[in-house]
Design a protein around this motif. Structure first.
Motif, PDB file in Angstrom:
ATOM      1  N   THR A   1       0.842  -1.178   0.000  1.00  0.00           N
ATOM      2  CA  THR A   1       0.000   0.000   0.000  1.00  0.00           C
ATOM      3  C   THR A   1       0.888   1.242   0.000  1.00  0.00           C
ATOM      4  OG1 THR A   1      -1.711  -1.175   1.231  1.00  0.00           O
ATOM      5  CG2 THR A   1      -1.825   1.232   1.231  1.00  0.00           C
ATOM      6  N   LEU A   2       0.750   2.058  -1.041  1.00  0.00           N
ATOM      7  CA  LEU A   2       1.482   3.322  -1.110  1.00  0.00           C
ATOM      8  C   LEU A   2       0.672   4.448  -0.492  1.00  0.00           C
ATOM      9  CD1 LEU A   2       2.880   3.095  -4.745  1.00  0.00           C
ATOM     10  CD2 LEU A   2       4.170   2.901  -2.615  1.00  0.00           C
ATOM     11  N   ALA A   3      -0.634   4.424  -0.722  1.00  0.00           N
ATOM     12  CA  ALA A   3      -1.516   5.460  -0.181  1.00  0.00           C
ATOM     13  C   ALA A   3      -2.929   4.906  -0.136  1.00  0.00           C
ATOM     14  CB  ALA A   3      -1.472   6.708  -1.049  1.00  0.00           C
ATOM     15  N   PHE A   4      -3.621   5.178   0.942  1.00  0.00           N
ATOM     16  CA  PHE A   4      -5.028   4.816   1.043  1.00  0.00           C
ATOM     17  C   PHE A   4      -5.820   6.060   0.676  1.00  0.00           C
ATOM     18  CE2 PHE A   4      -9.042   4.509   3.382  1.00  0.00           C
ATOM     19  CZ  PHE A   4      -9.517   3.329   2.820  1.00  0.00           C
ATOM     20  N   ILE A  20      -1.529  10.123 -11.366  1.00  0.00           N
ATOM     21  CA  ILE A  20      -0.445   9.300 -10.818  1.00  0.00           C
ATOM     22  C   ILE A  20       0.563   8.981 -11.912  1.00  0.00           C
ATOM     23  CG2 ILE A  20       0.120   7.040  -9.844  1.00  0.00           C
ATOM     24  CD1 ILE A  20      -2.606   7.165  -8.368  1.00  0.00           C
ATOM     25  N   GLU A  21       0.070   8.621 -13.096  1.00  0.00           N
ATOM     26  CA  GLU A  21       0.960   8.304 -14.215  1.00  0.00           C
ATOM     27  C   GLU A  21       1.877   9.486 -14.523  1.00  0.00           C
ATOM     28  OE1 GLU A  21       0.663   6.581 -18.772  1.00  0.00           O
ATOM     29  OE2 GLU A  21      -1.158   6.948 -17.642  1.00  0.00           O
ATOM     30  N   SER A  22       1.331  10.688 -14.547  1.00  0.00           N
ATOM     31  CA  SER A  22       2.139  11.886 -14.799  1.00  0.00           C
ATOM     32  C   SER A  22       3.150  12.119 -13.681  1.00  0.00           C
ATOM     33  CB  SER A  22       1.241  13.119 -14.926  1.00  0.00           C
ATOM     34  OG  SER A  22       0.440  13.011 -16.065  1.00  0.00           O
ATOM     35  N   GLN A  57       9.411   8.130  -1.418  1.00  0.00           N
ATOM     36  CA  GLN A  57       9.219   9.183  -2.405  1.00  0.00           C
ATOM     37  C   GLN A  57       8.106   8.811  -3.384  1.00  0.00           C
ATOM     38  OE1 GLN A  57      12.074   7.780  -1.506  1.00  0.00           O
ATOM     39  NE2 GLN A  57      13.528   9.371  -0.956  1.00  0.00           N
ATOM     40  N   LEU A  58       8.052   7.533  -3.769  1.00  0.00           N
ATOM     41  CA  LEU A  58       7.000   7.071  -4.659  1.00  0.00           C
ATOM     42  C   LEU A  58       5.636   7.223  -3.982  1.00  0.00           C
ATOM     43  CD1 LEU A  58       6.154   5.771  -7.329  1.00  0.00           C
ATOM     44  CD2 LEU A  58       6.578   3.543  -6.261  1.00  0.00           C
ATOM     45  N   ALA A  59       5.547   6.841  -2.720  1.00  0.00           N
ATOM     46  CA  ALA A  59       4.294   6.962  -1.975  1.00  0.00           C
ATOM     47  C   ALA A  59       3.842   8.421  -1.900  1.00  0.00           C
ATOM     48  CB  ALA A  59       4.440   6.375  -0.580  1.00  0.00           C
ATOM     49  N   GLU A  60       4.766   9.330  -1.662  1.00  0.00           N
ATOM     50  CA  GLU A  60       4.415  10.751  -1.582  1.00  0.00           C
ATOM     51  C   GLU A  60       3.957  11.271  -2.945  1.00  0.00           C
ATOM     52  OE1 GLU A  60       3.341  14.375  -0.477  1.00  0.00           O
ATOM     53  OE2 GLU A  60       3.711  12.682   0.852  1.00  0.00           O
ATOM     54  N   ALA A  61       4.613  10.841  -4.011  1.00  0.00           N
ATOM     55  CA  ALA A  61       4.202  11.266  -5.358  1.00  0.00           C
ATOM     56  C   ALA A  61       2.790  10.780  -5.665  1.00  0.00           C
ATOM     57  CB  ALA A  61       5.197  10.744  -6.396  1.00  0.00           C
ATOM     58  N   VAL A  62       2.495   9.541  -5.302  1.00  0.00           N
ATOM     59  CA  VAL A  62       1.159   8.980  -5.538  1.00  0.00           C
ATOM     60  C   VAL A  62       0.127   9.728  -4.713  1.00  0.00           C
ATOM     61  CG1 VAL A  62      -0.286   6.935  -5.141  1.00  0.00           C
ATOM     62  CG2 VAL A  62       1.942   6.695  -6.259  1.00  0.00           C
ATOM     63  N   ARG A  63       0.410   9.937  -3.457  1.00  0.00           N
ATOM     64  CA  ARG A  63      -0.530  10.639  -2.567  1.00  0.00           C
ATOM     65  C   ARG A  63      -0.785  12.065  -3.043  1.00  0.00           C
ATOM     66  NH1 ARG A  63      -2.675  10.723   2.558  1.00  0.00           N
ATOM     67  NH2 ARG A  63      -2.278  12.579   3.778  1.00  0.00           N
ATOM     68  N   SER A  64       0.270  12.770  -3.426  1.00  0.00           N
ATOM     69  CA  SER A  64       0.121  14.157  -3.893  1.00  0.00           C
ATOM     70  C   SER A  64      -0.660  14.229  -5.198  1.00  0.00           C
ATOM     71  CB  SER A  64       1.497  14.800  -4.088  1.00  0.00           C
ATOM     72  OG  SER A  64       2.133  14.953  -2.851  1.00  0.00           O
ATOM     73  N   PHE A  78       4.761   7.606   6.438  1.00  0.00           N
ATOM     74  CA  PHE A  78       4.547   6.485   5.528  1.00  0.00           C
ATOM     75  C   PHE A  78       5.027   5.187   6.162  1.00  0.00           C
ATOM     76  CE2 PHE A  78       6.347   3.733   2.179  1.00  0.00           C
ATOM     77  CZ  PHE A  78       5.165   3.372   1.567  1.00  0.00           C
ATOM     78  N   PHE A  79       4.223   4.155   6.077  1.00  0.00           N
ATOM     79  CA  PHE A  79       4.601   2.819   6.527  1.00  0.00           C
ATOM     80  C   PHE A  79       4.284   1.857   5.391  1.00  0.00           C
ATOM     81  CE2 PHE A  79       3.467  -1.248   8.668  1.00  0.00           C
ATOM     82  CZ  PHE A  79       4.722  -1.539   9.154  1.00  0.00           C
ATOM     83  N   GLY A  80       5.305   1.548   4.583  1.00  0.00           N
ATOM     84  CA  GLY A  80       5.122   0.625   3.477  1.00  0.00           C
ATOM     85  C   GLY A  80       4.738  -0.741   4.011  1.00  0.00           C
TER      86      GLY A  80
END
Length: 135
Positions: A1-4, A20-22, A57-64, A78-80
């Motif tokens: 889970t990267l982001a809920f 997210i793709e961008s 960093q990936l999780a933050e990008a997805v969440r943002s 973040f807790f991967g």
């Protein structure tokens, strides 16, 4: 889970996937490590920790990308993790399941935007979008 992301209407899935793709278009695939054992997330989720260079960093990008500034709220730590089980009705996970040894590693080459649908026999999950990372 990267982001809920919470309860997202179906019509919002495609724009979220595009955002997210961008946001991750220059992100390269990478290795992650899971384990070393099962742990609790809260009292009703059994999971395995997941670590890897670039995962936060990936999780933050997805969440943002997926959530607007008003929806993000205060930054969360973040807790991967990989969810293994959820107890019904917010009950407790049996203690004998916590601390079980399990570790592995694998290559992360894509992100899945997953929808969960609650049903009488539990939730079902399906990928509504698959977003590749650069090789």
């Amino acid at each position: 889970t990267l982001a809920f992301l919470g309860n997202i209407p179906d019509e919002s899935c495609a724009p979220i996937a595009k955002a997210i793709e961008s946001a991750v278009e220059s992100t390269r695939a990478f290795d992650v490590v899971i384990g070393p054992g099962t742990t609790l997330l809260g009292r009703s989720v059994l999971c395995l920790p997941v670590r890897g260079w670039g995962l936060e960093q990936l999780a933050e990008a997805v969440r943002s990308a997926a959530l607007g500034p008003d929806e993000r709220g205060a930054p969360e730590r973040f807790f991967g993790h990989l969810t293994l089980a959820r107890s019904a009705h917010r009950g407790r996970i049996p203690g004998e399941l916590v601390g079980r040894s399990l570790s592995a590693s694998w290559w992360i080459g894509e992100i899945h935007l997953v929808r969960s649908v609650a049903g009488p026999d539990g939730s079902s999950y399906d990928s509504v979008a698959v977003i590749p990372l650069k090789p």
